[in-house]
Design a protein around this motif. Structure first.
Motif, PDB file in Angstrom:
ATOM      1  N   VAL A   3       0.854  -1.195   0.000  1.00  0.00           N
ATOM      2  CA  VAL A   3       0.000   0.000   0.000  1.00  0.00           C
ATOM      3  C   VAL A   3       0.892   1.248   0.000  1.00  0.00           C
ATOM      4  O   VAL A   3       1.714   1.433   0.907  1.00  0.00           O
ATOM      5  N   ASP A   4       0.748   2.082  -1.022  1.00  0.00           N
ATOM      6  CA  ASP A   4       1.563   3.291  -1.144  1.00  0.00           C
ATOM      7  C   ASP A   4       0.963   4.433  -0.323  1.00  0.00           C
ATOM      8  O   ASP A   4      -0.223   4.422   0.025  1.00  0.00           O
ATOM      9  N   ILE A   5       1.801   5.438  -0.075  1.00  0.00           N
ATOM     10  CA  ILE A   5       1.369   6.625   0.657  1.00  0.00           C
ATOM     11  C   ILE A   5       1.557   7.842  -0.238  1.00  0.00           C
ATOM     12  O   ILE A   5       2.674   8.123  -0.694  1.00  0.00           O
ATOM     13  N   PHE A   6       0.449   8.544  -0.490  1.00  0.00           N
ATOM     14  CA  PHE A   6       0.472   9.764  -1.300  1.00  0.00           C
ATOM     15  C   PHE A   6       0.118  10.961  -0.421  1.00  0.00           C
ATOM     16  O   PHE A   6      -0.710  10.856   0.491  1.00  0.00           O
ATOM     17  N   LEU A   7       0.726  12.092  -0.720  1.00  0.00           N
ATOM     18  CA  LEU A   7       0.548  13.293   0.096  1.00  0.00           C
ATOM     19  C   LEU A   7      -0.013  14.439  -0.738  1.00  0.00           C
ATOM     20  O   LEU A   7       0.307  14.582  -1.924  1.00  0.00           O
ATOM     21  N   SER A   8      -0.833  15.266  -0.107  1.00  0.00           N
ATOM     22  CA  SER A   8      -1.331  16.494  -0.727  1.00  0.00           C
ATOM     23  C   SER A   8      -1.678  17.468   0.380  1.00  0.00           C
ATOM     24  O   SER A   8      -1.542  17.153   1.561  1.00  0.00           O
ATOM     25  N   GLY A   9      -2.116  18.673   0.003  1.00  0.00           N
ATOM     26  CA  GLY A   9      -2.540  19.637   1.002  1.00  0.00           C
ATOM     27  C   GLY A   9      -1.545  20.759   1.241  1.00  0.00           C
ATOM     28  O   GLY A   9      -0.817  20.744   2.236  1.00  0.00           O
ATOM     29  N   GLY A  10      -1.474  21.719   0.330  1.00  0.00           N
ATOM     30  CA  GLY A  10      -0.631  22.891   0.535  1.00  0.00           C
ATOM     31  C   GLY A  10       0.853  22.618   0.487  1.00  0.00           C
ATOM     32  O   GLY A  10       1.640  23.331   1.116  1.00  0.00           O
ATOM     33  N   LEU A  11       1.263  21.617  -0.275  1.00  0.00           N
ATOM     34  CA  LEU A  11       2.680  21.263  -0.328  1.00  0.00           C
ATOM     35  C   LEU A  11       3.448  22.186  -1.267  1.00  0.00           C
ATOM     36  O   LEU A  11       2.958  22.573  -2.323  1.00  0.00           O
ATOM     37  N   GLY A  12       4.678  22.516  -0.882  1.00  0.00           N
ATOM     38  CA  GLY A  12       5.563  23.319  -1.701  1.00  0.00           C
ATOM     39  C   GLY A  12       6.835  22.578  -2.045  1.00  0.00           C
ATOM     40  O   GLY A  12       7.026  21.409  -1.680  1.00  0.00           O
ATOM     41  N   VAL A  13       7.720  23.272  -2.736  1.00  0.00           N
ATOM     42  CA  VAL A  13       8.970  22.654  -3.187  1.00  0.00           C
ATOM     43  C   VAL A  13       9.779  22.121  -2.009  1.00  0.00           C
ATOM     44  O   VAL A  13      10.289  20.992  -2.053  1.00  0.00           O
ATOM     45  N   ASP A  14       9.898  22.886  -0.949  1.00  0.00           N
ATOM     46  CA  ASP A  14      10.684  22.432   0.209  1.00  0.00           C
ATOM     47  C   ASP A  14      10.056  21.201   0.858  1.00  0.00           C
ATOM     48  O   ASP A  14      10.768  20.313   1.350  1.00  0.00           O
ATOM     49  N   ASP A  15       8.719  21.138   0.872  1.00  0.00           N
ATOM     50  CA  ASP A  15       8.047  19.966   1.435  1.00  0.00           C
ATOM     51  C   ASP A  15       8.378  18.713   0.637  1.00  0.00           C
ATOM     52  O   ASP A  15       8.633  17.643   1.214  1.00  0.00           O
ATOM     53  N   LEU A  16       8.362  18.828  -0.675  1.00  0.00           N
ATOM     54  CA  LEU A  16       8.661  17.648  -1.497  1.00  0.00           C
ATOM     55  C   LEU A  16      10.096  17.177  -1.288  1.00  0.00           C
ATOM     56  O   LEU A  16      10.351  15.972  -1.203  1.00  0.00           O
ATOM     57  N   ARG A  17      11.014  18.113  -1.169  1.00  0.00           N
ATOM     58  CA  ARG A  17      12.406  17.725  -0.916  1.00  0.00           C
ATOM     59  C   ARG A  17      12.536  17.011   0.426  1.00  0.00           C
ATOM     60  O   ARG A  17      13.296  16.051   0.563  1.00  0.00           O
ATOM     61  N   ALA A  18      11.780  17.494   1.410  1.00  0.00           N
ATOM     62  CA  ALA A  18      11.895  16.934   2.755  1.00  0.00           C
ATOM     63  C   ALA A  18      11.188  15.595   2.906  1.00  0.00           C
ATOM     64  O   ALA A  18      11.541  14.806   3.793  1.00  0.00           O
ATOM     65  N   LEU A  19      10.191  15.314   2.047  1.00  0.00           N
ATOM     66  CA  LEU A  19       9.339  14.134   2.242  1.00  0.00           C
ATOM     67  C   LEU A  19       9.460  13.094   1.134  1.00  0.00           C
ATOM     68  O   LEU A  19       8.846  12.034   1.223  1.00  0.00           O
ATOM     69  N   ARG A  20      10.249  13.376   0.117  1.00  0.00           N
ATOM     70  CA  ARG A  20      10.273  12.473  -1.039  1.00  0.00           C
ATOM     71  C   ARG A  20      10.803  11.086  -0.707  1.00  0.00           C
ATOM     72  O   ARG A  20      10.511  10.122  -1.425  1.00  0.00           O
ATOM     73  N   ASP A  21      11.561  10.946   0.387  1.00  0.00           N
ATOM     74  CA  ASP A  21      12.101   9.637   0.721  1.00  0.00           C
ATOM     75  C   ASP A  21      11.135   8.811   1.559  1.00  0.00           C
ATOM     76  O   ASP A  21      11.354   7.609   1.770  1.00  0.00           O
ATOM     77  N   VAL A  22      10.040   9.421   2.053  1.00  0.00           N
ATOM     78  CA  VAL A  22       9.089   8.667   2.875  1.00  0.00           C
ATOM     79  C   VAL A  22       7.707   8.590   2.236  1.00  0.00           C
ATOM     80  O   VAL A  22       6.807   7.950   2.784  1.00  0.00           O
ATOM     81  N   ALA A  23       7.510   9.240   1.099  1.00  0.00           N
ATOM     82  CA  ALA A  23       6.226   9.214   0.405  1.00  0.00           C
ATOM     83  C   ALA A  23       6.392   8.603  -0.974  1.00  0.00           C
ATOM     84  O   ALA A  23       7.487   8.609  -1.550  1.00  0.00           O
ATOM     85  N   ASP A  24       5.297   8.078  -1.508  1.00  0.00           N
ATOM     86  CA  ASP A  24       5.330   7.437  -2.829  1.00  0.00           C
ATOM     87  C   ASP A  24       4.831   8.340  -3.947  1.00  0.00           C
ATOM     88  O   ASP A  24       4.946   7.995  -5.127  1.00  0.00           O
ATOM     89  N   GLY A  25       4.267   9.485  -3.616  1.00  0.00           N
ATOM     90  CA  GLY A  25       3.781  10.398  -4.633  1.00  0.00           C
ATOM     91  C   GLY A  25       3.134  11.609  -3.995  1.00  0.00           C
ATOM     92  O   GLY A  25       2.855  11.639  -2.790  1.00  0.00           O
ATOM     93  N   PHE A  26       2.891  12.644  -4.829  1.00  0.00           N
ATOM     94  CA  PHE A  26       2.411  13.920  -4.318  1.00  0.00           C
ATOM     95  C   PHE A  26       1.351  14.511  -5.240  1.00  0.00           C
ATOM     96  O   PHE A  26       1.384  14.317  -6.463  1.00  0.00           O
ATOM     97  N   GLY A  27       0.443  15.268  -4.637  1.00  0.00           N
ATOM     98  CA  GLY A  27      -0.428  16.167  -5.374  1.00  0.00           C
ATOM     99  C   GLY A  27      -0.091  17.586  -4.943  1.00  0.00           C
ATOM    100  O   GLY A  27      -0.089  17.893  -3.751  1.00  0.00           O
ATOM    101  N   VAL A  28       0.240  18.448  -5.903  1.00  0.00           N
ATOM    102  CA  VAL A  28       0.688  19.808  -5.595  1.00  0.00           C
ATOM    103  C   VAL A  28      -0.265  20.794  -6.261  1.00  0.00           C
ATOM    104  O   VAL A  28      -0.533  20.675  -7.463  1.00  0.00           O
TER     105      VAL A  28
END
Length: 390
Positions: free
Chosen positions: A265-290
Protein backbone atom coordinates in the motif's frame (compact mmCIF):
# COMPACT_ATOMS: atom_id res chain seq x y z
CA UNK A 1 -34.28 34.33 -12.53
CA UNK A 2 -31.63 36.97 -13.17
CA UNK A 3 -29.75 36.69 -16.47
CA UNK A 4 -26.11 36.20 -15.46
CA UNK A 5 -23.03 35.46 -17.54
CA UNK A 6 -19.54 34.32 -16.65
CA UNK A 7 -16.85 37.01 -16.75
CA UNK A 8 -14.93 35.29 -19.52
CA UNK A 9 -13.42 37.03 -22.55
CA UNK A 10 -14.50 35.05 -25.61
CA UNK A 11 -12.01 33.56 -28.09
CA UNK A 12 -13.65 35.71 -30.77
CA UNK A 13 -12.94 38.90 -28.82
CA UNK A 14 -9.31 37.84 -28.33
CA UNK A 15 -8.88 37.14 -32.04
CA UNK A 16 -10.46 40.49 -32.98
CA UNK A 17 -8.02 42.39 -30.76
CA UNK A 18 -10.58 43.43 -28.16
CA UNK A 19 -8.57 41.75 -25.39
CA UNK A 20 -6.22 44.71 -25.44
CA UNK A 21 -5.18 47.72 -23.40
CA UNK A 22 -7.06 50.87 -24.34
CA UNK A 23 -3.92 52.71 -25.38
CA UNK A 24 -3.38 50.31 -28.26
CA UNK A 25 -6.77 51.36 -29.60
CA UNK A 26 -5.66 54.99 -29.29
CA UNK A 27 -2.38 54.15 -31.05
CA UNK A 28 -4.25 52.41 -33.86
CA UNK A 29 -6.47 55.46 -34.33
CA UNK A 30 -3.54 57.91 -34.24
CA UNK A 31 -1.43 55.98 -36.76
CA UNK A 32 -4.35 55.53 -39.11
CA UNK A 33 -5.20 59.23 -38.83
CA UNK A 34 -1.57 60.08 -39.69
CA UNK A 35 -1.53 57.51 -42.50
CA UNK A 36 1.51 55.88 -40.89
CA UNK A 37 2.06 52.14 -40.53
CA UNK A 38 5.81 51.41 -40.47
CA UNK A 39 7.37 48.00 -40.90
CA UNK A 40 8.82 47.05 -37.53
CA UNK A 41 10.65 44.29 -35.75
CA UNK A 42 9.39 43.69 -32.22
CA UNK A 43 10.87 41.30 -29.66
CA UNK A 44 9.35 39.65 -26.59
CA UNK A 45 11.80 39.52 -23.68
CA UNK A 46 11.80 39.07 -19.93
CA UNK A 47 15.40 40.18 -19.34
CA UNK A 48 17.77 41.97 -21.69
CA UNK A 49 20.85 40.04 -20.58
CA UNK A 50 21.28 36.61 -18.93
CA UNK A 51 20.90 36.65 -15.15
CA UNK A 52 21.65 33.01 -14.42
CA UNK A 53 17.98 32.36 -13.54
CA UNK A 54 16.51 30.15 -16.26
CA UNK A 55 12.77 29.91 -16.84
CA UNK A 56 10.67 27.52 -18.91
CA UNK A 57 8.78 28.78 -21.97
CA UNK A 58 5.11 27.88 -22.41
CA UNK A 59 2.07 29.43 -24.08
CA UNK A 60 3.55 29.44 -27.59
CA UNK A 61 0.69 27.38 -29.06
CA UNK A 62 -1.86 29.98 -28.00
CA UNK A 63 0.27 32.77 -29.44
CA UNK A 64 0.48 30.88 -32.75
CA UNK A 65 -3.32 30.65 -32.79
CA UNK A 66 -3.53 34.38 -32.03
CA UNK A 67 -1.09 35.57 -34.71
CA UNK A 68 -1.98 33.14 -37.50
CA UNK A 69 -3.66 34.71 -40.55
CA UNK A 70 -2.02 38.08 -39.91
CA UNK A 71 0.44 39.21 -42.59
CA UNK A 72 3.49 38.97 -40.36
CA UNK A 73 6.54 36.76 -39.80
CA UNK A 74 7.19 35.31 -36.35
CA UNK A 75 10.19 33.46 -34.95
CA UNK A 76 9.98 31.84 -31.53
CA UNK A 77 11.80 29.60 -29.12
CA UNK A 78 9.88 26.29 -29.13
CA UNK A 79 7.75 25.57 -26.06
CA UNK A 80 9.51 23.55 -23.39
CA UNK A 81 12.88 25.17 -23.88
CA UNK A 82 14.58 27.17 -21.17
CA UNK A 83 15.52 30.82 -21.60
CA UNK A 84 17.59 33.37 -19.70
CA UNK A 85 17.50 36.82 -21.26
CA UNK A 86 17.10 38.03 -24.82
CA UNK A 87 14.10 37.47 -27.06
CA UNK A 88 11.88 34.42 -26.82
CA UNK A 89 9.86 35.67 -29.81
CA UNK A 90 10.40 38.05 -32.72
CA UNK A 91 7.67 39.62 -34.86
CA UNK A 92 8.29 41.34 -38.20
CA UNK A 93 5.62 43.15 -40.17
CA UNK A 94 3.54 46.29 -40.44
CA UNK A 95 2.90 47.46 -36.91
CA UNK A 96 -0.86 47.83 -37.18
CA UNK A 97 -1.17 44.21 -38.28
CA UNK A 98 -0.44 43.09 -34.69
CA UNK A 99 -0.52 46.17 -32.44
CA UNK A 100 -3.86 45.35 -30.79
CA UNK A 101 -2.75 41.77 -30.09
CA UNK A 102 0.15 42.64 -27.77
CA UNK A 103 -1.80 42.45 -24.51
CA UNK A 104 -3.21 38.99 -25.21
CA UNK A 105 0.12 37.75 -26.59
CA UNK A 106 2.00 38.73 -23.44
CA UNK A 107 -0.71 37.22 -21.26
CA UNK A 108 -0.52 33.89 -23.07
CA UNK A 109 3.25 33.67 -22.63
CA UNK A 110 3.59 35.25 -19.18
CA UNK A 111 1.01 33.19 -17.30
CA UNK A 112 1.80 29.81 -18.89
CA UNK A 113 5.57 30.26 -18.56
CA UNK A 114 5.25 31.19 -14.88
CA UNK A 115 3.19 28.07 -14.18
CA UNK A 116 5.52 25.85 -16.20
CA UNK A 117 8.60 27.20 -14.42
CA UNK A 118 7.04 26.58 -11.01
CA UNK A 119 5.97 23.09 -12.06
CA UNK A 120 9.50 22.31 -13.22
CA UNK A 121 10.85 23.32 -9.81
CA UNK A 122 8.32 20.97 -8.25
CA UNK A 123 9.41 18.22 -10.64
CA UNK A 124 13.05 18.71 -9.69
CA UNK A 125 12.16 18.63 -5.99
CA UNK A 126 10.89 15.04 -6.30
CA UNK A 127 12.42 13.75 -9.55
CA UNK A 128 11.67 10.07 -8.91
CA UNK A 129 8.13 10.39 -7.50
CA UNK A 130 4.78 10.62 -9.27
CA UNK A 131 3.57 14.21 -8.96
CA UNK A 132 0.11 15.43 -10.01
CA UNK A 133 -1.14 18.98 -10.52
CA UNK A 134 -4.02 19.67 -8.12
CA UNK A 135 -4.14 23.46 -8.47
CA UNK A 136 -6.92 24.21 -10.95
CA UNK A 137 -9.33 25.05 -8.12
CA UNK A 138 -7.18 28.07 -7.26
CA UNK A 139 -7.60 29.80 -10.63
CA UNK A 140 -10.41 31.05 -12.82
CA UNK A 141 -11.97 28.04 -14.62
CA UNK A 142 -11.32 29.64 -17.99
CA UNK A 143 -7.56 29.02 -17.62
CA UNK A 144 -7.64 25.55 -16.05
CA UNK A 145 -6.36 23.99 -19.27
CA UNK A 146 -3.46 26.47 -19.28
CA UNK A 147 -2.49 25.30 -15.79
CA UNK A 148 -2.67 21.60 -16.58
CA UNK A 149 -0.98 21.84 -19.99
CA UNK A 150 1.86 23.88 -18.47
CA UNK A 151 2.23 21.38 -15.63
CA UNK A 152 2.48 18.45 -18.05
CA UNK A 153 4.89 20.40 -20.25
CA UNK A 154 7.14 20.82 -17.21
CA UNK A 155 7.20 17.08 -16.61
CA UNK A 156 4.49 16.40 -14.05
CA UNK A 157 2.77 13.04 -14.30
CA UNK A 158 -0.87 14.05 -14.32
CA UNK A 159 -3.56 16.53 -13.29
CA UNK A 160 -7.02 16.67 -11.80
CA UNK A 161 -9.23 18.94 -13.93
CA UNK A 162 -11.73 17.09 -16.14
CA UNK A 163 -12.56 19.85 -18.63
CA UNK A 164 -8.88 20.70 -18.97
CA UNK A 165 -8.30 17.09 -19.95
CA UNK A 166 -10.99 17.40 -22.61
CA UNK A 167 -9.25 20.49 -23.97
CA UNK A 168 -5.72 19.07 -24.09
CA UNK A 169 -6.78 15.51 -24.96
CA UNK A 170 -5.43 13.92 -21.79
CA UNK A 171 -7.22 11.98 -19.05
CA UNK A 172 -7.67 13.64 -15.65
CA UNK A 173 -6.72 11.77 -12.47
CA UNK A 174 -8.24 11.68 -9.00
CA UNK A 175 -9.99 9.49 -6.48
CA UNK A 176 -12.01 10.93 -3.58
CA UNK A 177 -12.42 14.18 -1.60
CA UNK A 178 -13.23 14.59 2.06
CA UNK A 179 -16.80 15.37 0.95
CA UNK A 180 -17.34 11.69 0.10
CA UNK A 181 -16.38 10.63 3.63
CA UNK A 182 -18.45 13.41 5.18
CA UNK A 183 -21.53 12.41 3.19
CA UNK A 184 -21.36 8.94 4.77
CA UNK A 185 -20.73 10.37 8.22
CA UNK A 186 -18.49 9.82 11.20
CA UNK A 187 -17.70 6.17 11.81
CA UNK A 188 -18.80 5.18 8.30
CA UNK A 189 -15.46 5.57 6.55
CA UNK A 190 -15.45 1.91 5.51
CA UNK A 191 -18.79 2.36 3.75
CA UNK A 192 -17.43 5.37 1.86
CA UNK A 193 -14.26 3.58 0.76
CA UNK A 194 -16.23 0.52 -0.31
CA UNK A 195 -18.75 2.61 -2.23
CA UNK A 196 -15.90 4.23 -4.11
CA UNK A 197 -14.37 0.84 -4.86
CA UNK A 198 -17.68 -0.51 -6.15
CA UNK A 199 -18.43 2.49 -8.36
CA UNK A 200 -15.00 3.34 -9.83
CA UNK A 201 -13.86 1.89 -13.12
CA UNK A 202 -11.16 -0.73 -13.34
CA UNK A 203 -8.71 1.88 -14.65
CA UNK A 204 -9.03 4.04 -11.51
CA UNK A 205 -6.54 3.47 -8.73
CA UNK A 206 -7.99 2.69 -5.32
CA UNK A 207 -6.46 5.48 -3.25
CA UNK A 208 -8.30 5.96 0.05
CA UNK A 209 -8.31 9.36 1.72
CA UNK A 210 -7.35 8.63 5.33
CA UNK A 211 -7.45 11.67 7.58
CA UNK A 212 -11.09 12.78 7.77
CA UNK A 213 -12.37 11.87 11.24
CA UNK A 214 -9.61 10.06 13.12
CA UNK A 215 -5.86 9.92 12.99
CA UNK A 216 -4.00 8.95 9.85
CA UNK A 217 -2.72 5.62 11.18
CA UNK A 218 -6.17 4.49 12.31
CA UNK A 219 -7.91 5.34 9.05
CA UNK A 220 -5.09 3.92 6.91
CA UNK A 221 -5.29 0.56 8.71
CA UNK A 222 -9.08 0.55 8.48
CA UNK A 223 -8.96 1.32 4.75
CA UNK A 224 -6.49 -1.50 4.19
CA UNK A 225 -8.74 -3.92 6.07
CA UNK A 226 -11.89 -2.71 4.27
CA UNK A 227 -10.53 -2.93 0.71
CA UNK A 228 -7.92 -5.65 1.13
CA UNK A 229 -5.84 -6.37 -1.94
CA UNK A 230 -7.86 -3.86 -3.99
CA UNK A 231 -6.29 -0.93 -2.11
CA UNK A 232 -3.44 0.67 -4.06
CA UNK A 233 -2.62 3.42 -1.61
CA UNK A 234 -3.72 5.92 0.99
CA UNK A 235 -3.70 9.69 0.64
CA UNK A 236 -2.92 12.01 3.54
CA UNK A 237 -4.29 15.52 3.01
CA UNK A 238 -3.92 16.66 6.58
CA UNK A 239 -4.30 20.41 7.01
CA UNK A 240 -1.31 22.34 8.22
CA UNK A 241 -3.08 23.32 11.43
CA UNK A 242 -3.40 19.65 12.48
CA UNK A 243 -0.33 18.24 10.86
CA UNK A 244 2.33 18.54 13.54
CA UNK A 245 5.45 16.66 12.46
CA UNK A 246 4.17 15.47 9.09
CA UNK A 247 7.26 13.41 8.36
CA UNK A 248 6.81 11.52 11.64
CA UNK A 249 3.12 10.89 10.83
CA UNK A 250 4.02 9.47 7.43
CA UNK A 251 6.70 7.21 8.87
CA UNK A 252 4.29 6.01 11.53
CA UNK A 253 1.65 5.19 8.88
CA UNK A 254 4.26 3.30 6.87
CA UNK A 255 5.43 1.38 9.92
CA UNK A 256 1.96 0.28 10.96
CA UNK A 257 0.87 -0.63 7.43
CA UNK A 258 3.97 -2.78 7.05
CA UNK A 259 3.46 -4.36 10.46
CA UNK A 260 -0.07 -5.34 9.45
CA UNK A 261 1.13 -6.96 6.22
CA UNK A 262 0.21 -4.08 3.89
CA UNK A 263 3.68 -3.39 2.48
CA UNK A 264 2.26 -2.87 -1.03
CA UNK A 265 0.00 0.00 0.00
CA UNK A 266 1.56 3.29 -1.14
CA UNK A 267 1.37 6.62 0.66
CA UNK A 268 0.47 9.76 -1.30
CA UNK A 269 0.55 13.29 0.10
CA UNK A 270 -1.33 16.49 -0.73
CA UNK A 271 -2.54 19.64 1.00
CA UNK A 272 -0.63 22.89 0.54
CA UNK A 273 2.68 21.26 -0.33
CA UNK A 274 5.56 23.32 -1.70
CA UNK A 275 8.97 22.65 -3.19
CA UNK A 276 10.68 22.43 0.21
CA UNK A 277 8.05 19.97 1.43
CA UNK A 278 8.66 17.65 -1.50
CA UNK A 279 12.41 17.73 -0.92
CA UNK A 280 11.90 16.93 2.75
CA UNK A 281 9.34 14.13 2.24
CA UNK A 282 10.27 12.47 -1.04
CA UNK A 283 12.10 9.64 0.72
CA UNK A 284 9.09 8.67 2.88
CA UNK A 285 6.23 9.21 0.40
CA UNK A 286 5.33 7.44 -2.83
CA UNK A 287 3.78 10.40 -4.63
CA UNK A 288 2.41 13.92 -4.32
CA UNK A 289 -0.43 16.17 -5.37
CA UNK A 290 0.69 19.81 -5.60
CA UNK A 291 -1.75 22.68 -6.00
CA UNK A 292 -1.23 26.38 -5.40
CA UNK A 293 2.56 26.20 -5.61
CA UNK A 294 2.01 25.55 -9.33
CA UNK A 295 -1.26 27.25 -10.20
CA UNK A 296 -0.55 30.45 -8.24
CA UNK A 297 2.95 30.97 -9.63
CA UNK A 298 3.92 34.52 -10.50
CA UNK A 299 3.72 35.18 -14.26
CA UNK A 300 6.98 35.78 -16.09
CA UNK A 301 7.28 39.54 -16.66
CA UNK A 302 7.51 39.57 -20.46
CA UNK A 303 7.47 42.80 -22.45
CA UNK A 304 7.13 43.40 -26.19
CA UNK A 305 9.41 46.13 -27.55
CA UNK A 306 10.01 47.54 -31.01
CA UNK A 307 13.71 47.28 -31.83
CA UNK A 308 13.69 48.27 -35.50
CA UNK A 309 11.52 50.63 -37.58
CA UNK A 310 11.73 50.64 -41.39
CA UNK A 311 15.13 48.97 -41.25
CA UNK A 312 16.64 51.32 -38.63
CA UNK A 313 17.67 50.01 -35.20
CA UNK A 314 15.78 51.79 -32.46
CA UNK A 315 14.62 51.21 -28.87
CA UNK A 316 13.23 53.06 -25.89
CA UNK A 317 15.57 53.91 -23.03
CA UNK A 318 16.71 50.87 -21.09
CA UNK A 319 16.14 48.47 -23.98
CA UNK A 320 18.64 47.11 -26.51
CA UNK A 321 18.11 48.32 -30.07
CA UNK A 322 18.45 46.14 -33.12
CA UNK A 323 17.40 42.62 -34.00
CA UNK A 324 18.91 39.90 -31.82
CA UNK A 325 19.45 36.16 -31.85
CA UNK A 326 19.79 33.76 -28.91
CA UNK A 327 21.87 30.59 -28.72
CA UNK A 328 22.34 27.56 -26.49
CA UNK A 329 25.85 26.14 -26.25
CA UNK A 330 26.73 22.55 -25.46
CA UNK A 331 27.67 23.44 -21.87
CA UNK A 332 24.22 24.92 -21.23
CA UNK A 333 25.21 28.54 -21.82
CA UNK A 334 22.62 31.08 -22.97
CA UNK A 335 24.02 33.67 -25.36
CA UNK A 336 22.53 36.80 -26.91
CA UNK A 337 23.97 38.55 -29.96
CA UNK A 338 23.16 40.77 -32.90
CA UNK A 339 21.34 38.83 -35.61
CA UNK A 340 23.98 39.90 -38.14
CA UNK A 341 26.86 38.94 -35.85
CA UNK A 342 28.76 35.69 -35.55
CA UNK A 343 27.20 32.99 -33.35
CA UNK A 344 29.20 31.52 -30.47
CA UNK A 345 31.25 28.44 -31.16
CA UNK A 346 28.94 25.38 -31.10
CA UNK A 347 25.98 27.72 -30.55
CA UNK A 348 22.53 26.36 -31.40
CA UNK A 349 20.04 29.05 -32.53
CA UNK A 350 16.98 28.93 -30.28
CA UNK A 351 14.61 31.06 -32.36
CA UNK A 352 12.86 29.08 -35.10
CA UNK A 353 10.39 30.16 -37.81
CA UNK A 354 6.87 29.93 -36.37
CA UNK A 355 4.77 31.99 -38.80
CA UNK A 356 5.54 33.15 -42.34
CA UNK A 357 3.17 35.68 -43.91
CA UNK A 358 0.39 34.56 -41.62
CA UNK A 359 0.82 30.80 -42.07
CA UNK A 360 1.99 28.62 -39.18
CA UNK A 361 5.12 26.75 -40.26
CA UNK A 362 4.49 23.00 -40.44
CA UNK A 363 7.93 22.09 -39.07
CA UNK A 364 7.50 24.11 -35.86
CA UNK A 365 6.62 21.60 -33.13
CA UNK A 366 3.72 22.86 -30.99
CA UNK A 367 2.80 19.44 -29.58
CA UNK A 368 2.58 18.90 -25.83
CA UNK A 369 4.59 15.69 -26.04
CA UNK A 370 7.41 17.44 -27.90
CA UNK A 371 7.45 20.31 -25.43
CA UNK A 372 7.60 17.89 -22.49
CA UNK A 373 10.60 16.12 -24.01
CA UNK A 374 12.38 19.42 -24.65
CA UNK A 375 11.70 20.60 -21.10
CA UNK A 376 13.23 17.49 -19.57
CA UNK A 377 16.29 17.69 -21.81
CA UNK A 378 16.84 21.44 -21.57
CA UNK A 379 16.14 21.72 -17.84
CA UNK A 380 18.65 18.98 -17.17
CA UNK A 381 21.26 20.79 -19.26
CA UNK A 382 20.87 24.26 -17.79
CA UNK A 383 19.84 23.25 -14.26
CA UNK A 384 16.51 25.06 -13.98
CA UNK A 385 14.85 24.22 -10.67
CA UNK A 386 17.61 21.88 -9.63
CA UNK A 387 19.42 22.02 -6.32
CA UNK A 388 22.14 19.79 -4.89
CA UNK A 389 20.56 16.45 -4.10
CA UNK A 390 21.59 14.23 -1.20
Amino acid sequence: MRDLDFDIISPEAIQRGRATDAYFERTDAALNHADRNPRVVAEVTADQFPTGEFELLAGVKDVAALLADHAIDVDAIPPGRCFDGGPVMRIEGSYLDFARLETALLGFLSHASGIATAARRVREAAPDSPVLSFGARHVHPSIAAVVERSALLAGLDGFSHVAAGDQIDREASGTMPHALLLCFGRGQQEAAWQAFDAAAGDDVQRIALCDTFSDEVDESLRAADALGDALDGVRLDTTGSRRGDFRHIIREVRWELDAAGHEDVDIFLSGGLGVDDLRALRDVADGFGVGSTISNADPVDFALDIVEVDGEAIAKRGKLSGVKSVYRTADGGHHIGHRAGDPPVDGEPLLEPLIRDGDVVDDFDLSLSGATERAARDASLVGVGRTDRP
